[in-house]
Structures are given as structure tokens and as C-alpha cells.
Design a protein around this motif. Structure first.
Motif, PDB file in Angstrom:
ATOM      1  N   LYS A  25       0.837  -1.195   0.024  1.00 57.39           N
ATOM      2  CA  LYS A  25      -0.054   0.121  -0.015  1.00 57.39           C
ATOM      3  C   LYS A  25       0.962   1.383   0.037  1.00 57.39           C
ATOM      4  N   SER A  26       1.925   1.305   0.634  1.00 56.90           N
ATOM      5  CA  SER A  26       2.924   2.421   0.675  1.00 56.90           C
ATOM      6  C   SER A  26       3.423   2.785  -0.716  1.00 56.90           C
ATOM      7  N   PRO A  27       3.220   3.962  -1.065  1.00 55.82           N
ATOM      8  CA  PRO A  27       3.857   4.496  -2.275  1.00 55.82           C
ATOM      9  C   PRO A  27       5.178   4.502  -2.430  1.00 55.82           C
ATOM     10  N   ALA A  28       5.566   4.332  -3.554  1.00 56.23           N
ATOM     11  CA  ALA A  28       7.329   4.313  -3.751  1.00 56.23           C
ATOM     12  C   ALA A  28       7.491   5.839  -3.893  1.00 56.23           C
ATOM     13  N   THR A  29       8.790   6.021  -3.166  1.00 59.46           N
ATOM     14  CA  THR A  29       9.702   7.448  -3.254  1.00 59.46           C
ATOM     15  C   THR A  29      10.717   7.277  -3.943  1.00 59.46           C
ATOM     16  N   GLU A  30      11.460   8.480  -3.774  1.00 58.69           N
ATOM     17  CA  GLU A  30      12.915   8.703  -4.655  1.00 58.69           C
ATOM     18  C   GLU A  30      13.898   8.141  -3.654  1.00 58.69           C
ATOM     19  N   ARG A  31      13.788   7.716  -2.472  1.00 63.67           N
ATOM     20  CA  ARG A  31      14.695   7.399  -1.504  1.00 63.67           C
ATOM     21  C   ARG A  31      15.367   6.169  -2.191  1.00 63.67           C
ATOM     22  N   PRO A  32      16.667   6.045  -1.703  1.00 65.67           N
ATOM     23  CA  PRO A  32      17.418   4.592  -2.165  1.00 65.67           C
ATOM     24  C   PRO A  32      16.680   3.552  -1.577  1.00 65.67           C
ATOM     25  N   PRO A  33      16.783   2.465  -2.188  1.00 64.82           N
ATOM     26  CA  PRO A  33      16.009   1.240  -1.789  1.00 64.82           C
ATOM     27  C   PRO A  33      16.170   0.753  -0.332  1.00 64.82           C
ATOM     28  N   LEU A  34      17.393   0.873   0.216  1.00 71.39           N
ATOM     29  CA  LEU A  34      17.646   0.250   1.515  1.00 71.39           C
ATOM     30  C   LEU A  34      17.054   1.350   2.341  1.00 71.39           C
ATOM     31  N   GLU A  35      17.247   2.480   2.431  1.00 70.00           N
ATOM     32  CA  GLU A  35      16.701   3.620   3.081  1.00 70.00           C
ATOM     33  C   GLU A  35      15.260   3.363   3.160  1.00 70.00           C
ATOM     34  N   PHE A  36      14.632   3.268   1.972  1.00 68.28           N
ATOM     35  CA  PHE A  36      13.305   3.170   1.936  1.00 68.28           C
ATOM     36  C   PHE A  36      12.828   1.872   2.681  1.00 68.28           C
ATOM     37  N   CYS A  37      13.347   0.764   2.577  1.00 63.91           N
ATOM     38  CA  CYS A  37      13.077  -0.555   3.183  1.00 63.91           C
ATOM     39  C   CYS A  37      13.309  -0.297   4.609  1.00 63.91           C
ATOM     40  N   ARG A  38      14.055   0.433   5.072  1.00 61.42           N
ATOM     41  CA  ARG A  38      14.329   0.725   6.627  1.00 61.42           C
ATOM     42  C   ARG A  38      13.115   1.706   7.139  1.00 61.42           C
ATOM     43  N   ALA A  39      12.669   2.687   6.138  1.00 59.73           N
ATOM     44  CA  ALA A  39      11.472   3.451   6.669  1.00 59.73           C
ATOM     45  C   ALA A  39      10.346   2.664   6.725  1.00 59.73           C
ATOM     46  N   LEU A  40       9.996   1.787   5.597  1.00 56.61           N
ATOM     47  CA  LEU A  40       9.031   0.984   5.808  1.00 56.61           C
ATOM     48  C   LEU A  40       8.957   0.102   7.372  1.00 56.61           C
ATOM     49  N   LEU A  41       9.976  -0.198   7.607  1.00 59.02           N
ATOM     50  CA  LEU A  41      10.011  -1.118   8.977  1.00 59.02           C
ATOM     51  C   LEU A  41       9.639  -0.258  10.097  1.00 59.02           C
ATOM     52  N   ARG A  44       3.857   2.788   9.243  1.00 58.89           N
ATOM     53  CA  ARG A  44       2.718   2.240   9.588  1.00 58.89           C
ATOM     54  C   ARG A  44       2.259   0.726   9.413  1.00 58.89           C
ATOM     55  N   ILE A  45       2.919   0.040   8.173  1.00 54.60           N
ATOM     56  CA  ILE A  45       2.902  -1.141   7.905  1.00 54.60           C
ATOM     57  C   ILE A  45       4.193  -1.756   7.937  1.00 54.60           C
ATOM     58  N   PRO A  46       4.920  -2.046   9.098  1.00 59.69           N
ATOM     59  CA  PRO A  46       6.333  -2.616   8.895  1.00 59.69           C
ATOM     60  C   PRO A  46       6.389  -3.802   8.126  1.00 59.69           C
ATOM     61  N   VAL A 162      11.255 -10.043  15.707  1.00 55.30           N
ATOM     62  CA  VAL A 162      11.588 -10.994  14.636  1.00 55.30           C
ATOM     63  C   VAL A 162      11.314 -10.331  13.436  1.00 55.30           C
ATOM     64  N   LEU A 163      10.422  -9.557  13.047  1.00 50.08           N
ATOM     65  CA  LEU A 163      10.259  -8.877  11.723  1.00 50.08           C
ATOM     66  C   LEU A 163      11.783  -7.975  11.687  1.00 50.08           C
ATOM     67  N   SER A 164      12.006  -7.276  12.474  1.00 50.68           N
ATOM     68  CA  SER A 164      13.077  -6.406  12.137  1.00 50.68           C
ATOM     69  C   SER A 164      14.421  -7.360  11.942  1.00 50.68           C
ATOM     70  N   ALA A 165      14.557  -8.450  12.671  1.00 48.84           N
ATOM     71  CA  ALA A 165      15.655  -9.277  12.230  1.00 48.84           C
ATOM     72  C   ALA A 165      15.528  -9.802  10.708  1.00 48.84           C
TER      73      ALA A 165
END
Length: 193
Positions: A25-41, A44-46, A162-165
């Protein structure tokens, strides 16, 4: 790392693989992929960090990551799932080995869809011999489903840790994949597990 696996931004991955938008559901952004992934974590929906990582990784690496995630949750899995993890392990080590492909073929119609069954299905989607591309879903969809199904069996108290790991493990694999142009690293990685 500014260029994870050829994607400069999360939006680049969404453009390259439109199927990801069906799973997130989260929209894509211009953030670098791993930065975006960590922001998702931490968003709102980790759980979408799992989804994003599954799509970011090359298919074989994503299947291996799914295997490793479930191997770390093995005490929560059925004996059948643990056996499937063995088949997946062997297939990832040697995907062209006829014996491993036959074993995988035998489990294609596994029902019900347990966590490891989803990862096995991802391997069949990746393998052109099974012609699963017509489903419209990439292997990442099944990897995502398998990991999230495994995560669902974790107690609520422990789930975020566990999700974070699991996400951090995925990020480490992304970083290793980005640094390695040598495909033979798979034999070494799988045999050391």
C-alpha cells in the motif's frame, strides 16, 4: 549504498516490477532502496519491509532469504515445512540439478499453502521448466507470502523484533548481492548454512 542491485530509488523498483504495487500500500519514493526499506520497517505497515525486500532481491537470492527466514522460525513450523526447507536448500544450491528439480516438482501442488510451501512455490515460479510466469505474479510474491505466513506464527510480543531481524537479514543479502558479480558465491553460501 547508492545503487542497490541497479535501482537508484524505490520508485525505480516499482517501475521495473509493477507487481509490487499489488502487494504494497505504501507509495514508492525517490529514497534509495535500503533507506526506503528501513523507513517501511518503522512505518505504519512494517510488514511491507518484507514485501519490498522480496521484490528488491534477485529471485534466487529472495528464495534463499525466504528459506533462511523460515529456518530461523523452524520451531514454529510443521515437520512437513521443515522437510520442504531441505528441498528448497538443495534446489538453491544447485537449481539445474535434475534431482533437485524433480523433488521441487513433486511439491508444486502442496496444499495447504504453509510458509515453506510458499517458498517452494517461489522456486517453481523462478524455474522456466514449470512455466509459472503465466500466473502474473513473480517469485517475490510467493517469497513474501511465505515469510509473512511464518511471521504470523510468532507471538505478538516478539513479532516486531523477529520482523526487524528478518528484514535486516534481507538487507544484508541485498548488500552482498550488490557487491558480488560472481554467481558462484551461491555454492559457498548454501554449503555453509
Amino acid at each position: 549504498m547508492a545503487n542497490e542491485l541497479g535501482y537508484r530509488s524505490a520508485r525505480d523498483l516499482f517501475l521495473a516490477c509493477p507487481a509490487i504495487a499489488r502487494d504494497m500500500k505504501s507509495p514508492a519514493t525517490e529514497r534509495p532502496p535500503l533507506e526506503f526499506c528501513r523507513a517501511l520497517l518503522v512505518g505504519r505497515i512494517p510488514e511491507e519491509a518484507i514485501t519490498f525486500c522480496a521484490y528488491l532481491l534477485p529471485e534466487r537470492a529472495a528464495i534463499w532469504w525466504g528459506h533462511e527466514c523460515l529456518r530461523n522460525l523452524a520451531e514454529l513450523l510443521t515437520g512437513e515445512d521443515v522437510q520442504l526447507l531441505g528441498i528448497i536448500h538443495d534446489w538453491v544450491a544447485e537449481p539445474d540439478n535434475p534431482r533437485h528439480r524433480a523433488a521441487l516438482s513433486d511439491v508444486v501442488d502442496v496444499s495447504p499453502m504453509t510458509p515453506a510451501a510458499w517458498i517452494a512455490l517461489a522456486a517453481t515460479w523462478r524455474d522456466p521448466a514449470f512455466n509459472m510466469a503465466s500466473t502474473g505474479f513473480p517469485a517475490a510474491h510467493a517469497v513474501n507470502a511465505g515469510i509473512l505466513a511464518g511471521l504470523a506464527s510468532v507471538s505478538l510480543v516478539d513479532r516486531f523484533a523477529v520482523l526487524s531481524a528478518l528484514v535486516e537479514m534481507g538487507i544484508q543479502i541485498v548488500e552482498m548481492e550488490a557487491q558480488s558479480a560472481d554467481a558462484s558465491h551461491w555454492s559457498r553460501r548454501v554449503s555453509s548454512a
